[in-house]
Design a protein around this motif. Structure first.
Motif, PDB file in Angstrom:
ATOM      1  N   LEU A 211      -2.718  -8.355   6.650  1.00  0.00           N
ATOM      2  CA  LEU A 211      -3.378  -8.472   5.350  1.00  0.00           C
ATOM      3  C   LEU A 211      -2.702  -7.646   4.268  1.00  0.00           C
ATOM      4  O   LEU A 211      -2.901  -7.901   3.081  1.00  0.00           O
ATOM      5  N   ALA A 212      -1.885  -6.676   4.667  1.00  0.00           N
ATOM      6  CA  ALA A 212      -1.147  -5.871   3.689  1.00  0.00           C
ATOM      7  C   ALA A 212       0.227  -6.457   3.377  1.00  0.00           C
ATOM      8  O   ALA A 212       0.978  -5.887   2.586  1.00  0.00           O
ATOM      9  N   GLY A 213       0.580  -7.596   4.011  1.00  0.00           N
ATOM     10  CA  GLY A 213       1.857  -8.246   3.733  1.00  0.00           C
ATOM     11  C   GLY A 213       3.033  -7.723   4.530  1.00  0.00           C
ATOM     12  O   GLY A 213       4.186  -7.953   4.150  1.00  0.00           O
ATOM     13  N   LEU A 214       2.788  -7.025   5.634  1.00  0.00           N
ATOM     14  CA  LEU A 214       3.881  -6.502   6.459  1.00  0.00           C
ATOM     15  C   LEU A 214       4.767  -7.646   6.963  1.00  0.00           C
ATOM     16  O   LEU A 214       4.265  -8.588   7.580  1.00  0.00           O
ATOM     17  N   PRO A 215       6.088  -7.586   6.728  1.00  0.00           N
ATOM     18  CA  PRO A 215       6.973  -8.630   7.260  1.00  0.00           C
ATOM     19  C   PRO A 215       7.287  -8.400   8.738  1.00  0.00           C
ATOM     20  O   PRO A 215       7.806  -7.343   9.121  1.00  0.00           O
ATOM     21  N   VAL A 216       6.959  -9.407   9.559  1.00  0.00           N
ATOM     22  CA  VAL A 216       7.216  -9.361  10.995  1.00  0.00           C
ATOM     23  C   VAL A 216       7.930 -10.650  11.382  1.00  0.00           C
ATOM     24  O   VAL A 216       7.474 -11.743  11.026  1.00  0.00           O
TER      25      VAL A 216
END
Length: 308
Positions: A211-216
């Motif tokens: 939800l925080a936009g972390l790229p994985v």
């Protein structure tokens, strides 16, 4: 306290390579029987099916299901109905929804249902989780590539519907990912490569986020030749953390900070004995949900046929 008497159901490579020695090394556990159409052990009661085991076998308290995932739901239901505790090899089933009735059955019977994720018990996973808990994570990349002919020789079931293909090892990476990250992640895109003669993918690229936009990102491949790769790379505000060898080794900025022998399956059986003592269950479906969403969102491409 008497030992938990366990029967292994499905006596293939994983049962021989991992489960046998793990049970033997676990205080409070003993192997009481084997149910398998194609294999047995000297001086141990043997049955062709779980039905024969439950009807004709020696007294047992629990079953460890090491069969292909396509048949585990029915076997788990039969064992729970007979009052046995149940351990499920990973993945716990071929779909997410089929596990809900089993969870309810276990609760009603006051019996344990344990959906195992052995890679979470690799020795560097918990140190990695603790290290990440106090840092701002910038990105995560998974590189999980192995040679299917080494790890699943002649196992045609893995290419059938429900066999998961490359997600059979890939879900190990996802089980670690969902353990070490502080927030849940979800799949936003996937590319799945299917051999033209198979019903399951041989390679996959995933894009995930939280939800925080972390790229994985994740790369899975069953066609790796030479060195095998089971690595997770995390960029954080205070350094680069790498989990390698499937979670056995943790390094920060290239310096090894955690490395220990692999005792994943011993830890699983220790946990199983612990759970069965009270009839509690442990069923985390987060890794399997990510696999299901990858299939749901995945763009499929056909590649050359694969010869098992």
């Amino acid at each position: 306290m008497t030992d938990l008497r366990i029967a292994i159901v499905g006596f293939g490579k994983i049962a021989r390579d991992q489960h046998l020695s793990a049970i033997a090394a676990t205080p409070g556990a003993t192997l009481a029987a084997v149910a398998s159409r194609n294999a047995s052990l000297p001086d141990l009661p043997h049955f062709a099916t779980i039905e024969e085991l439950l009807e004709q076998g020696p007294p047992i308290d629990a079953v460890s299901l090491c069969t292909p995932p396509q048949v585990r739901r029915a076997q788990a239901a039969a064992a729970l109905a007979a009052g046995k505790h149940v351990m499920l090899e990973k993945p716990p089933g071929t779909s997410v929804a089929e596990l809900d009735p089993l969870i309810a059955m276990a609760a009603d019977a006051k019996r344990t249902l344990f959906a195992t994720w052995h890679s979470r018990h690799a020795p560097a996973v918990e140190p990695a989780r603790a290290w990440l808990a106090t840092r701002r994570i910038k990105s995560v990349h998974i590189n999980w590539k192995e040679d299917v002919r080494i790890w699943h020789p002649g196992q045609a079931w893995i290419w059938e519907p429900g066999g998961l293909g490359v997600f059979d090892p890939g879900v190990n990476a996802l089980s670690i990912l969902t353990r070490i990250l502080p927030r849940p992640v979800f799949v936003t895109a996937a590319e799945l490569a299917f051999p033209s003669n198979c019903q399951a993918p041989i390679a996959a690229n995933l894009t995930l986020t939280d939800l925080a936009g972390l790229p994985v990102t994740a790369e899975f491949d069953f066609r790796q030749i030479g060195p095998q790769s089971w690595d997770i790379l995390v960029e954080a505000d205070q350094g680069q953390m790498t989990l390698s060898r499937g979670g056995r080794i943790m390094a920060v900025d290239g310096k090894v900070v955690a490395d220990a022998p692999d005792e994943e399956y011993r830890e699983l059986y220790h946990r199983f004995v612990e759970l069965a003592a009270t009839g509690a269950s442990d069923v985390d479906l987060a890794p399997l949900r990510l696999v299901a969403d990858a299939f749901l969102l995945g763009r499929r491409t056909l590649v050359e046929p694969f010869v098992v």
